[in-house]
Design a protein around this motif. Sequence first.
Motif, short mmCIF file in Angstrom:
data_model
loop_
_atom_site.label_atom_id
_atom_site.label_comp_id
_atom_site.label_asym_id
_atom_site.label_seq_id
_atom_site.Cartn_x
_atom_site.Cartn_y
_atom_site.Cartn_z
N ASP A 144 -13.60 20.83 -19.59
CA ASP A 144 -14.22 20.72 -20.91
C ASP A 144 -13.98 19.41 -21.66
O ASP A 144 -14.39 19.29 -22.81
CB ASP A 144 -13.72 21.89 -21.79
N PHE A 145 -13.33 18.46 -21.05
CA PHE A 145 -13.10 17.20 -21.75
C PHE A 145 -14.45 16.48 -21.94
O PHE A 145 -15.27 16.43 -21.03
CB PHE A 145 -12.15 16.31 -20.94
N VAL A 151 -15.50 5.44 -28.28
CA VAL A 151 -14.51 5.78 -29.30
C VAL A 151 -14.14 7.26 -29.27
O VAL A 151 -12.98 7.62 -29.40
CB VAL A 151 -15.06 5.41 -30.71
N VAL A 152 -15.13 8.12 -29.10
CA VAL A 152 -14.89 9.57 -29.19
C VAL A 152 -14.69 10.17 -27.80
O VAL A 152 -15.61 10.24 -27.00
CB VAL A 152 -16.07 10.28 -29.91
N ASN A 153 -13.48 10.58 -27.54
CA ASN A 153 -13.13 11.31 -26.33
C ASN A 153 -12.35 12.52 -26.79
O ASN A 153 -11.34 12.37 -27.48
CB ASN A 153 -12.28 10.45 -25.39
N ARG A 154 -12.82 13.72 -26.44
CA ARG A 154 -12.18 14.89 -27.05
C ARG A 154 -12.09 16.07 -26.10
O ARG A 154 -12.85 16.19 -25.13
CB ARG A 154 -12.94 15.28 -28.31
N TRP A 155 -11.16 16.96 -26.46
CA TRP A 155 -10.89 18.17 -25.69
C TRP A 155 -10.75 19.30 -26.69
O TRP A 155 -9.72 19.45 -27.33
CB TRP A 155 -9.61 17.95 -24.88
N LEU A 156 -11.83 20.03 -26.90
CA LEU A 156 -11.90 20.98 -28.02
C LEU A 156 -11.62 22.42 -27.63
O LEU A 156 -11.64 23.30 -28.48
CB LEU A 156 -13.30 20.91 -28.66
#
Length: 161
Positions: A144-145, A151-156
């Motif tokens: 799900d990463f 700039v935006v790298n996320r793991w929600l």
Amino acid sequence: MQINRRGFFKVCAGGMTGTTLAALGFAPTEAMASVRQYKLPRAKETRNNCTYCSVGCGVLMYSLGDGAKNAKPAIYHIEGDPDHPVSRGSLCPKGAGLVDDIHSEGRLKHPEYRAPGSDKWQRISWDDAIDRIARLMKADRDADFERVNAVVNRWLTTGML
Ligand code: SF4
């Protein structure tokens, strides 16, 4: 109130005891300092962090037991660590009551696992717990990463309490 040593003894000779005078604040600083004792003599001091919340205040834990084979260590006092960069010696009421948490009969001391659908918790080892947590987190992150842009790298999909 500060008075000098000579005055202190004059008043004592007049009828009041030194302890009474000291309690009323009529004692020279030197006299009080000479009888004051370190409040935790012979304790072992250990630094740690309060575990209640993410502020992470520093604590000093005092325990009995000097490492001798017949001495059983036991924490009997906890206070704020004045050298800690986050809290500088302060603790909120929860942190100030940490010693009761440590000695609570309901305190969980080992990792436990409840299988899906089960109503029972089973004790597992720390190695098993850490391996399982790491494996599940890695699998979830791989699945799900999100790389949205530079700039935006996320793991929600994973959170922590
Ligand atoms: S002392 Fe209070 S504010 Fe500090 S970490 Fe513990 S619970 Fe949080």
